[in-house]
Design a protein around this motif. Structure first.
Motif, PDB file in Angstrom:
ATOM      1  N   VAL A   1       0.896  -1.089  -0.025  1.00  9.65           N
ATOM      2  CA  VAL A   1      -0.113  -0.306  -0.061  1.00  9.65           C
ATOM      3  C   VAL A   1       0.960   1.175   0.268  1.00  9.65           C
ATOM      4  N   ARG A   2       0.554   2.219  -0.878  1.00 11.38           N
ATOM      5  CA  ARG A   2       1.183   3.483  -0.935  1.00 11.38           C
ATOM      6  C   ARG A   2       0.441   4.498  -1.617  1.00 11.38           C
ATOM      7  N   PHE A   3       1.151   5.743  -1.647  1.00 10.56           N
ATOM      8  CA  PHE A   3       0.589   6.990  -2.110  1.00 10.56           C
ATOM      9  C   PHE A   3       0.643   6.718  -3.543  1.00 10.56           C
ATOM     10  N   CYS A   4      -0.146   7.345  -4.530  1.00 13.55           N
ATOM     11  CA  CYS A   4      -0.080   7.312  -5.897  1.00 13.55           C
ATOM     12  C   CYS A   4       0.874   8.248  -6.417  1.00 13.55           C
ATOM     13  N   THR A   5       1.811   7.909  -7.168  1.00 12.61           N
ATOM     14  CA  THR A   5       2.536   8.979  -7.919  1.00 12.61           C
ATOM     15  C   THR A   5       2.107   9.530  -9.078  1.00 12.61           C
ATOM     16  N   GLU A   6       2.545  10.473  -9.573  1.00 12.86           N
ATOM     17  CA  GLU A   6       2.147  11.225 -10.935  1.00 12.86           C
ATOM     18  C   GLU A   6       2.367  10.033 -12.142  1.00 12.86           C
ATOM     19  N   GLU A   7       3.186   9.284 -12.048  1.00 13.19           N
ATOM     20  CA  GLU A   7       3.224   8.460 -13.214  1.00 13.19           C
ATOM     21  C   GLU A   7       2.212   7.337 -12.957  1.00 13.19           C
ATOM     22  N   MET A   8       1.697   6.818 -11.482  1.00 16.99           N
ATOM     23  CA  MET A   8       0.708   6.079 -11.432  1.00 16.99           C
ATOM     24  C   MET A   8      -0.717   6.700 -11.757  1.00 16.99           C
ATOM     25  N   LEU A   9      -0.840   7.877 -11.227  1.00 18.85           N
ATOM     26  CA  LEU A   9      -2.049   8.520 -11.648  1.00 18.85           C
ATOM     27  C   LEU A   9      -2.207   8.883 -13.298  1.00 18.85           C
ATOM     28  N   GLU A  10      -1.392   9.064 -14.168  1.00 17.63           N
ATOM     29  CA  GLU A  10      -1.568   8.935 -15.390  1.00 17.63           C
ATOM     30  C   GLU A  10      -1.684   7.646 -16.104  1.00 17.63           C
ATOM     31  N   ARG A  11      -1.171   6.752 -15.452  1.00 15.00           N
ATOM     32  CA  ARG A  11      -1.539   5.318 -15.859  1.00 15.00           C
ATOM     33  C   ARG A  11      -2.992   4.912 -15.392  1.00 15.00           C
ATOM     34  N   PHE A  12      -3.415   5.191 -14.349  1.00 16.44           N
ATOM     35  CA  PHE A  12      -4.798   5.041 -13.823  1.00 16.44           C
ATOM     36  C   PHE A  12      -5.784   5.800 -14.857  1.00 16.44           C
ATOM     37  N   GLY A  13      -5.340   6.928 -15.239  1.00 15.77           N
ATOM     38  CA  GLY A  13      -6.431   7.899 -15.947  1.00 15.77           C
ATOM     39  C   GLY A  13      -6.627   7.021 -17.172  1.00 15.77           C
ATOM     40  N   HIS A  14      -6.007   6.235 -17.644  1.00 13.90           N
ATOM     41  CA  HIS A  14      -6.548   5.457 -18.875  1.00 13.90           C
ATOM     42  C   HIS A  14      -7.193   4.384 -18.761  1.00 13.90           C
ATOM     43  N   ILE A  15      -7.353   3.908 -17.764  1.00 17.12           N
ATOM     44  CA  ILE A  15      -8.442   2.989 -17.130  1.00 17.12           C
ATOM     45  C   ILE A  15      -9.856   3.301 -17.268  1.00 17.12           C
TER      46      ILE A  15
ATOM     47  N   ALA B   1     -17.199 -16.523  -9.673  1.00 18.05           N
ATOM     48  CA  ALA B   1     -15.868 -16.848 -10.375  1.00 18.05           C
ATOM     49  C   ALA B   1     -15.357 -15.944 -11.084  1.00 18.05           C
ATOM     50  N   ASP B   2     -16.074 -15.412 -11.882  1.00 22.23           N
ATOM     51  CA  ASP B   2     -15.923 -14.482 -13.100  1.00 22.23           C
ATOM     52  C   ASP B   2     -15.257 -13.159 -12.428  1.00 22.23           C
ATOM     53  N   ILE B   3     -16.136 -12.723 -11.497  1.00 17.63           N
ATOM     54  CA  ILE B   3     -15.801 -11.446 -10.984  1.00 17.63           C
ATOM     55  C   ILE B   3     -14.392 -11.530 -10.138  1.00 17.63           C
ATOM     56  N   PHE B   4     -14.046 -12.638  -9.428  1.00 14.99           N
ATOM     57  CA  PHE B   4     -12.848 -12.647  -8.694  1.00 14.99           C
ATOM     58  C   PHE B   4     -11.751 -13.003  -9.638  1.00 14.99           C
ATOM     59  N   ASP B   5     -12.028 -14.027 -10.658  1.00 15.68           N
ATOM     60  CA  ASP B   5     -11.026 -13.782 -11.591  1.00 15.68           C
ATOM     61  C   ASP B   5     -10.407 -12.594 -12.063  1.00 15.68           C
ATOM     62  N   HIS B   6     -11.532 -11.777 -12.077  1.00 22.61           N
ATOM     63  CA  HIS B   6     -10.879 -10.363 -13.026  1.00 22.61           C
ATOM     64  C   HIS B   6     -10.240  -9.518 -11.873  1.00 22.61           C
ATOM     65  N   ILE B   7     -10.716  -9.600 -10.638  1.00 22.40           N
ATOM     66  CA  ILE B   7     -10.306  -8.907  -9.636  1.00 22.40           C
ATOM     67  C   ILE B   7      -8.735  -9.341  -9.286  1.00 22.40           C
ATOM     68  N   LEU B   8      -8.604 -10.645  -9.066  1.00 20.05           N
ATOM     69  CA  LEU B   8      -7.501 -11.128  -8.964  1.00 20.05           C
ATOM     70  C   LEU B   8      -6.222 -10.717 -10.069  1.00 20.05           C
ATOM     71  N   ALA B   9      -6.774 -10.692 -11.129  1.00 22.04           N
ATOM     72  CA  ALA B   9      -5.984 -10.495 -12.222  1.00 22.04           C
ATOM     73  C   ALA B   9      -5.576  -9.089 -12.598  1.00 22.04           C
ATOM     74  N   VAL B  10      -6.387  -8.347 -11.889  1.00 26.35           N
ATOM     75  CA  VAL B  10      -6.173  -6.502 -12.130  1.00 26.35           C
ATOM     76  C   VAL B  10      -5.377  -5.964 -10.944  1.00 26.35           C
ATOM     77  N   ILE B  11      -5.266  -6.548  -9.589  1.00 28.64           N
ATOM     78  CA  ILE B  11      -4.589  -6.216  -8.653  1.00 28.64           C
ATOM     79  C   ILE B  11      -3.272  -5.699  -9.036  1.00 28.64           C
ATOM     80  N   PRO B  12      -2.440  -6.435  -9.655  1.00 28.32           N
ATOM     81  CA  PRO B  12      -1.033  -5.935  -9.790  1.00 28.32           C
ATOM     82  C   PRO B  12      -1.022  -4.802 -10.838  1.00 28.32           C
ATOM     83  N   GLU B  13      -2.147  -4.283 -11.535  1.00 24.33           N
ATOM     84  CA  GLU B  13      -1.947  -3.034 -12.248  1.00 24.33           C
ATOM     85  C   GLU B  13      -2.009  -2.017 -11.239  1.00 24.33           C
TER      86      GLU B  13
END
Length: 417
Positions: free
Chosen positions: A279-293, A386-398
């Motif tokens: 867990v950490r604060f979002c950096t400018e690079e992270m926010l820019e990346r999240f802005g494309h989601i 199962a579909d929901i948690f498949d997606h959530i588990l896969a997206v967490i590293p992002e």
């Protein structure tokens, strides 16, 4: 019939004596002939009446639009009543045997009472089968009440049979039973408890046929198939049958899933534990990346403006991340999951949708998903979950987060390497 029977006996007896048979043997042979004659007449009348009655019933059933006549035929209620016909013939010819007349008539009366009891038993089963065709039977089953009527009928029938055999009034026997009421209460304890419980279950609408109930004490987890006087039968999801005492559903706790089925949504309540060190604060690079989601594009813009306005308004030195307000990767992840679930086509839009953070434990920070799947079918529910948690588990590293997991052999192997 009494006079005719005696005349036939006397005629046969005289003919035998006339043929030179002594009186003792003539009596024995006459009785044998009469027994054979009575048997033949009984069989003939029984067969004739059975064919006529059944033919009439089949005709009525064929013309009738209702199912009651078909059920009546299937349960063979009239077939049991027709068995009285031979008994009536024997009773009518009883005077032909003066020495045994009284006992023959008593036994025949006992047999008639017994046959009537059996016919009444099947008739009550027929009533239950007919009633089961109506929708109200699932809400107000009557099998328990019919079983009480059966018990009362059999008690009265047994008392009547005993009264006939002893040549005593049934009312005297009933008076004796009243004196032994304490013993009867002990003998019929389960029946009384079941009857009272059945009334409570029905009047309070606690259980209906087809309900899914769960009672761990009896290893019951499935659909209610039958509610009777003494037991409730539950077909578990593994197709086994569990039998529960009816009164146990009143005196003990159980779970009825009917509310879930009527609501039309089935709850998902499951957590994923996040490694706290990720867990950490979002950096400018992270926010820019999240802005494309896509799901959180608008959320990121709105939050960035909100945080920037707050920090400016309060004169916050934003050069240090500790000062002021900043977005975190775990908070952004929660917002993403919330938006993802809100747009999911198989999540019920009219029920609670929540993604919450629970108290941290030695296993990390639990992020709990609390939503309802549209529909209540088990297979569909498990598939959506199962579909929901498949997606959530896969997206967490992002979101630069890690799932907490105890070390495995694979982890230890990597350490040694």
């Amino acid at each position: 019939m009494e006079t005719s029977g005696l005349q036939v006996v006397e005629y046969i007896k005289k003919q035998l004596i006339f043929q030179g048979v002594n009186e003792v043997w003539s009596v024995c042979i006459t009785n044998g002939i009469m027994v054979l004659l009575i048997a033949l007449i009984s069989l003939a009348l029984y067969t004739a009446v059975k064919r006529i009655v059944l033919k009439v019933m089949e005709t009525v059933a064929a013309k009738s639009k209702t199912k009651w006549s078909d059920i009546l035929l299937e349960n063979r209620v009239l077939d049991r009543l027709i068995r009285i016909v031979p008994a009536l013939v024997v009773h009518a010819f009883a005077p032909a045997f003066p020495a045994y007349r009284i006992w023959i008539q008593r036994i025949v009366l006992c047999y008639i009472i017994f046959v009537i009891l059996l016919a009444l038993d099947k008739l009550l089963d027929t009533v239950n089968d007919i009633y089961s065709n109506f929708e109200v039977s699932k809400v107000r089953p009557i099998k328990g009440y019919l079983q009480v009527i059966k018990i009362i009928a059999y008690i009265i029938g047994i008392i009547a049979i005993i009264g006939v055999l002893l040549n005593r009034s049934p009312w005297i026997l009933l008076g004796s039973i009243g004196a032994a009421s304490a013993v009867l209460l002990l003998v019929f304890q389960n029946s009384i408890l079941g009857f009272v419980a059945g009334i409570q279950l029905t009047s309070n609408n606690m259980v209906q046929l087809g309900d899914w109930i769960e009672m761990p004490k009896y290893s019951a987890d499935g659909e209610v198939k039958e509610i009777s006087l003494h037991t409730v039968k539950v077909q578990n999801w593994d197709k086994t049958i569990t039998t529960i005492p009816t009164y146990a559903l009143v005196s003990e706790s159980f779970k009825n899933w009917k509310g879930m089925e009527e609501a039309g949504g089935r709850r998902i309540k499951r957590s994923i534990c996040i490694d706290m060190t990720s867990v950490r604060f979002c950096t400018e690079e992270m926010l820019e990346r999240f802005g494309h989601i896509q799901y959180i594009k608008e959320y990121i813009k709105a939050k960035e403006n909100e945080v920037e306005s707050y920090n400016k308004e309060h004169g916050i030195d934003s050069t240090d991340m500790v000062n002021g307000r900043h977005l975190t990767n775990i908070g952004t992840f929660r917002a993403y999951v919330q938006s993802y679930l809100k747009s999911h086509p198989k999540i019920h839009p009219g029920m609670t949708q929540m993604v919450r953070q629970l108290e941290p434990t030695e296993k990390g920070i639990p992020i709990e998903i609390y939503v309802f799947v549209s529909g209540t079918a088990w297979a569909n529910y498990e598939s959506v979950q199962a579909d929901i948690f498949d997606h959530i588990l896969a997206v967490i590293p992002e979101f630069d987060l890690r799932i907490f997991q105890n070390p495995t052999g694979y982890d230890l192997k990597n350490i040694t390497n």
